[in-house]
Design an enzyme around this catalytic site. Structure first.
Site, short mmCIF file in Angstrom:
data_model
loop_
_atom_site.label_atom_id
_atom_site.label_comp_id
_atom_site.label_asym_id
_atom_site.label_seq_id
_atom_site.Cartn_x
_atom_site.Cartn_y
_atom_site.Cartn_z
N PRO A 11 0.98 -2.00 -0.40
CA PRO A 11 -0.35 -0.11 0.27
C PRO A 11 0.77 1.49 0.10
O PRO A 11 2.23 1.19 0.74
CB PRO A 11 -0.94 -0.43 1.25
CG PRO A 11 -0.27 -0.98 2.18
CD PRO A 11 0.84 -2.10 0.85
N ASN A 12 -0.24 2.58 -0.54
CA ASN A 12 0.82 3.66 -0.69
C ASN A 12 1.97 4.10 -1.69
O ASN A 12 2.12 5.18 -1.38
CB ASN A 12 0.66 4.37 0.39
CG ASN A 12 -0.17 4.79 0.96
OD1 ASN A 12 -1.37 4.58 0.80
ND2 ASN A 12 -0.31 3.59 2.64
N ARG A 19 4.76 11.54 -2.18
CA ARG A 19 4.46 11.22 -1.08
C ARG A 19 5.85 10.91 0.36
O ARG A 19 6.49 10.83 -0.47
CB ARG A 19 4.09 9.73 -0.53
CG ARG A 19 3.98 8.18 0.10
CD ARG A 19 3.69 7.66 0.33
NE ARG A 19 3.77 6.55 1.40
CZ ARG A 19 4.42 5.41 2.07
NH1 ARG A 19 4.79 4.37 0.61
NH2 ARG A 19 3.92 5.07 3.32
N TYR A 24 10.70 8.93 1.46
CA TYR A 24 10.86 7.97 0.38
C TYR A 24 11.52 8.39 -0.64
O TYR A 24 11.73 8.07 -2.29
CB TYR A 24 9.47 7.46 -0.30
CG TYR A 24 9.02 6.67 1.32
CD1 TYR A 24 9.29 5.98 1.91
CD2 TYR A 24 8.05 7.50 1.75
CE1 TYR A 24 9.24 4.93 2.90
CE2 TYR A 24 7.58 6.75 3.12
CZ TYR A 24 7.72 5.77 3.47
OH TYR A 24 7.60 5.36 4.56
N ASN A 75 8.06 -5.81 -1.55
CA ASN A 75 7.97 -4.36 -0.49
C ASN A 75 6.88 -4.39 0.27
O ASN A 75 5.85 -3.68 -0.32
CB ASN A 75 8.33 -2.85 -0.95
CG ASN A 75 8.47 -1.69 0.48
OD1 ASN A 75 7.85 -2.26 1.44
ND2 ASN A 75 8.85 -0.85 -0.61
N ALA A 78 3.34 -0.72 4.72
CA ALA A 78 3.44 -1.09 6.40
C ALA A 78 2.22 -2.51 6.30
O ALA A 78 2.51 -2.75 7.73
CB ALA A 78 1.98 0.14 5.99
N GLU A 99 13.46 -8.95 1.02
CA GLU A 99 12.27 -8.25 1.68
C GLU A 99 13.10 -7.05 1.03
O GLU A 99 14.11 -6.90 1.70
CB GLU A 99 12.25 -8.09 2.94
CG GLU A 99 11.11 -7.20 3.93
CD GLU A 99 11.15 -7.15 4.87
OE1 GLU A 99 11.31 -8.64 5.46
OE2 GLU A 99 11.11 -6.46 6.21
N HIS A 101 12.59 -2.53 1.78
CA HIS A 101 12.75 -1.18 1.62
C HIS A 101 13.20 -0.10 1.13
O HIS A 101 14.52 -0.12 1.22
CB HIS A 101 11.96 -0.95 3.42
CG HIS A 101 11.43 -2.02 3.94
ND1 HIS A 101 10.53 -2.16 3.87
CD2 HIS A 101 11.92 -3.24 4.76
CE1 HIS A 101 9.65 -3.27 4.76
NE2 HIS A 101 10.62 -3.55 5.18
N ARG A 108 13.49 3.83 12.63
CA ARG A 108 12.17 4.68 12.19
C ARG A 108 10.98 4.71 13.60
O ARG A 108 11.95 3.82 13.96
CB ARG A 108 11.53 3.96 11.36
CG ARG A 108 12.48 4.59 9.83
CD ARG A 108 11.45 4.65 8.35
NE ARG A 108 10.53 5.74 8.76
CZ ARG A 108 9.50 5.05 7.32
NH1 ARG A 108 9.15 4.45 6.52
NH2 ARG A 108 8.61 6.08 7.74
#
Ligand code: DQA
Length: 147
Positions: A11-12, A19, A24, A75, A78, A99, A101, A108
């Protein structure tokens, strides 16, 4: 047949570029897709690309890896931190994945420092911006070649 790698995005990530650019960056997901597909071609692998904002669709995309993809770059955004359903799907298909990111999730907020998927992954690439995808692709391709 060349190995098939699926790149799955949660998502996103469709909003990348606009964003939270301070987190990012300014590269769009379409640009990352283009660069990843180019790299895949150079590595001699086939590559498919999915982005979804829906948990169930991500689960279905993972279920669809079985018998179709040799490996994946994921990825889960969330859902990385929240989704037992995504974890269960990965446990069910047992397709090797890396995985990835863009941001360094370990630098974070506490709730982002935990991944429900990482222990199932071949490895994790986190914090290299769009390059995380290239590194993740190279990682999974190298893993499959060495197997
Ligand atoms: C992300 C990190 C996640 O914590 C966040 O929810 C995202 C993007 C990254 O690529 O840095 O949406 O997966």
């Amino acid at each position: 047949m060349p190995p098939h790698i699926a790149v799955l995005n949660g998502p996103n990530l469709n909003l990348l570029g606009e964003r939270e650019p301070e987190v990012y960056g300014r590269t769009s997901l379409a640009e990352i897709e283009r660069a990843t597909r180019e790299r895949a071609r150079a590595l001699g692998v086939e590559c498919s690309w999915v982005q979804t904002n829906h948990e169930g669709e991500l689960v279905e995309a993972i279920q669809g890896l079985k018998g179709r993809s040799d490996g994946a770059v994921i990825n889960a955004a969330a859902f990385t931190h929240t989704s037992l359903a995504v974890r269960d799907a990965l446990l069910a298909v047992r397709v090797p994945f890396v995985e990835v990111h863009l941001s360094n999730i370990f630098a974070r907020e506490p709730e982002r420092r935990r991944s429900l998927l990482a222990d199932l992954a071949v490895g994790v690439v986190t914090g290299f911006g769009p390059e995380s995808y290239r590194l993740g692709l190279e990682g999974i391709v190298g893993y499959l070649k060495a197997r």
